[in-house]
Design a protein around this motif. Structure first.
Motif, PDB file in Angstrom:
ATOM      1  N   LEU A  55     -32.678 -30.584-118.797  1.00  0.00           N
ATOM      2  CA  LEU A  55     -31.291 -30.747-118.369  1.00  0.00           C
ATOM      3  C   LEU A  55     -30.535 -31.723-119.261  1.00  0.00           C
ATOM      4  N   ILE A  56     -31.235 -32.729-119.754  1.00  0.00           N
ATOM      5  CA  ILE A  56     -30.578 -33.738-120.583  1.00  0.00           C
ATOM      6  C   ILE A  56     -30.094 -33.113-121.876  1.00  0.00           C
ATOM      7  N   THR A  57     -30.902 -32.221-122.438  1.00  0.00           N
ATOM      8  CA  THR A  57     -30.493 -31.506-123.637  1.00  0.00           C
ATOM      9  C   THR A  57     -29.274 -30.632-123.354  1.00  0.00           C
ATOM     10  N   LEU A  58     -29.287 -29.937-122.222  1.00  0.00           N
ATOM     11  CA  LEU A  58     -28.170 -29.058-121.875  1.00  0.00           C
ATOM     12  C   LEU A  58     -26.892 -29.857-121.635  1.00  0.00           C
ATOM     13  N   GLY A 250     -43.026 -29.510-126.284  1.00  0.00           N
ATOM     14  CA  GLY A 250     -41.883 -30.324-125.896  1.00  0.00           C
ATOM     15  C   GLY A 250     -41.501 -31.273-127.001  1.00  0.00           C
ATOM     16  N   ALA A 251     -40.374 -31.968-126.783  1.00  0.00           N
ATOM     17  CA  ALA A 251     -39.860 -32.915-127.779  1.00  0.00           C
ATOM     18  C   ALA A 251     -39.216 -34.096-127.073  1.00  0.00           C
ATOM     19  N   LEU A 252     -39.981 -34.749-126.208  1.00  0.00           N
ATOM     20  CA  LEU A 252     -39.424 -35.811-125.375  1.00  0.00           C
ATOM     21  C   LEU A 252     -38.917 -37.000-126.189  1.00  0.00           C
ATOM     22  N   SER A 253     -39.476 -37.229-127.374  1.00  0.00           N
ATOM     23  CA  SER A 253     -38.999 -38.365-128.164  1.00  0.00           C
ATOM     24  C   SER A 253     -37.554 -38.170-128.583  1.00  0.00           C
ATOM     25  N   GLY A 254     -37.102 -36.908-128.633  1.00  0.00           N
ATOM     26  CA  GLY A 254     -35.700 -36.644-128.899  1.00  0.00           C
ATOM     27  C   GLY A 254     -34.874 -36.578-127.640  1.00  0.00           C
ATOM     28  N   GLN A 255     -35.390 -35.863-126.632  1.00  0.00           N
ATOM     29  CA  GLN A 255     -34.638 -35.682-125.390  1.00  0.00           C
ATOM     30  C   GLN A 255     -34.370 -36.999-124.677  1.00  0.00           C
ATOM     31  N   LEU A 256     -35.343 -37.915-124.722  1.00  0.00           N
ATOM     32  CA  LEU A 256     -35.223 -39.151-123.964  1.00  0.00           C
ATOM     33  C   LEU A 256     -34.889 -40.360-124.841  1.00  0.00           C
ATOM     34  N   ALA A 261     -28.040 -38.440-126.148  1.00  0.00           N
ATOM     35  CA  ALA A 261     -27.563 -37.307-125.346  1.00  0.00           C
ATOM     36  C   ALA A 261     -28.446 -36.084-125.527  1.00  0.00           C
ATOM     37  N   GLY A 262     -29.723 -36.277-125.220  1.00  0.00           N
ATOM     38  CA  GLY A 262     -30.632 -35.144-125.295  1.00  0.00           C
ATOM     39  C   GLY A 262     -30.943 -34.698-126.703  1.00  0.00           C
ATOM     40  N   GLY A 263     -30.813 -35.570-127.657  1.00  0.00           N
ATOM     41  CA  GLY A 263     -31.134 -35.225-129.021  1.00  0.00           C
ATOM     42  C   GLY A 263     -29.908 -35.169-129.896  1.00  0.00           C
ATOM     43  N   GLY A 264     -28.737 -35.370-129.297  1.00  0.00           N
ATOM     44  CA  GLY A 264     -27.519 -35.342-130.088  1.00  0.00           C
ATOM     45  C   GLY A 264     -26.884 -33.982-130.065  1.00  0.00           C
TER      46      GLY A 264
END
Length: 350
Positions: A55-58, A250-256, A261-264
């Protein structure tokens, strides 16, 4: 409107696109009309829905390559949910009382296309277990990594919804040694004591991560199930044995990442990492990303095995239940800060 249904019900909307990781103020609990279902649709009263990092990415607008749309200010959040059909038009294949899973969580009542609902049976002993995020690591281990008896398996982000199931599944599939990573000493203890991890490594624990991994797996690793990316993926490559298989889920280091903002926006929730391609070649390491849509049948296969393992006591489903939709914004914030162990589920009163 059917007499035993409310005229309005609550749902969670994005009040404003966050500039970084979402705060509670970025979400709003609002009242929305409860509508009668027309042809091809059913009305579902949600019982549980999942709080998940995607959701953070979205929210950040970084959706390139994802099968889900971005979230804009004013949109209702969505995600995996389990609920009960409470109204259906004549001739619908789904009748009131049927338990279903669908993707319109974050609301008390959901008007869902019948084709987008999956009826639930008793394969899993508790309906909330249908929200478990185990099919991705199961598919990664069986379709990509091909875990073999005696393998040393590393699971990054091991205390999350995916990782808590990945390590247990790897063991059940024959892994000889299972190592996890987390950012909390308390979670590290739980991974070993409750879920059978042989070792749990701490990111930011004072020692370089690569050094910790070398100590926990002096002979190297055969399989990686990666939910994080970043330096942990790079360190895993340094520890790879000949022919190691890396499955990225997954890619939590970017999302979080704070402030991203979820990776930019436009970054796809990215988690950039520098890898040694020469080492990939000489060690014969395979690196593949896992997409469930490319592996039909995995979800059904996982559900059957998960149900059998749950009933036999061979696997646990670590999760926390947050009561009440009004606490959902707080639950998302707590997810970003790593407060909980396992999956985070919002539970709605019946």
């Amino acid at each position: 409107m059917t007499t035993d249904l409310p005229r309005t019900a609550r749902e969670i909307r994005l009040a404003a696109r966050p500039g970084g990781l979402p705060e509670e103020a970025d979400l709003a609990v609002v009242e929305a009309p409860v509508q009668e279902p027309g042809p091809g649709r059913v009305l579902v009263r949600n019982r549980h829905f999942l709080v998940f990092p995607g959701l953070i990415t979205l929210m950040g607008g970084a959706v390139e390559g994802l099968p889900l749309p971005p979230l804009h200010a004013g949109d209702t959040l969505f995600g995996p949910a389990v609920g009960e059909v409470v109204a259906a038009p004549a001739g619908s294949p789904l009748r009131p009382g049927t338990l279903v899973s669908h993707l319109l969580g974050w609301r008390e009542y959901a008007l869902v296309d019948a084709a987008d609902c999956t009826p639930l049976d008793d394969t899993l002993p508790d309906p909330v277990a249908y929200l478990a995020q185990g099919s991705a690591p199961y598919g990664a281990l069986t379709r990509l990594a091909g875990v073999r008896p005696g393998d040393t398996v590393l699971v990054t982000g091991a205390a999350g919804a995916v990782g808590t199931l990945a390590g247990q599944t790897a063991r059940l599939l024959g892994a000889g040694r299972v190592i996890g990573t987390t950012g909390s000493p308390e979670k590290a203890e739980r991974l070993v004591a409750e879920l059978g991890y042989d070792a749990a490594l701490l990111r930011g624990g004072g020692r370089p991560f690569a050094e910790q991994l070398a100590g926990a797996a002096p002979g190297g690793i055969d399989v990686l199930v990666d939910t994080v990316g970043g330096e942990q993926l790079a360190a895993a490559l340094g520890a790879a044995r000949q022919g190691a298989r890396f499955a990225l889920v997954g890619a939590l280091s970017g999302q979080l990442a704070p402030g991203r903002a979820g990776g930019g926006a436009g970054a796809g929730g990215g988690a950039p990492v520098e890898v040694d391609s020469f080492r990939l070649v000489v060690r014969g390491v395979s690196v593949r990303g896992y997409l469930g849509t490319e592996h039909p049948g995995v979800e059904e296969e996982w559900t059957g095995r998960f149900g059998a393992w749950l009933r036999s006591g061979e696997i646990d489903f670590p999760h926390v239940r947050i009561p009440g939709i009004e606490r959902a914004p707080q639950a998302l914030r707590e997810l970003t800060t790593g407060r909980h162990f396992g999956a985070v589920v919002v539970e709605l009163p019946r």
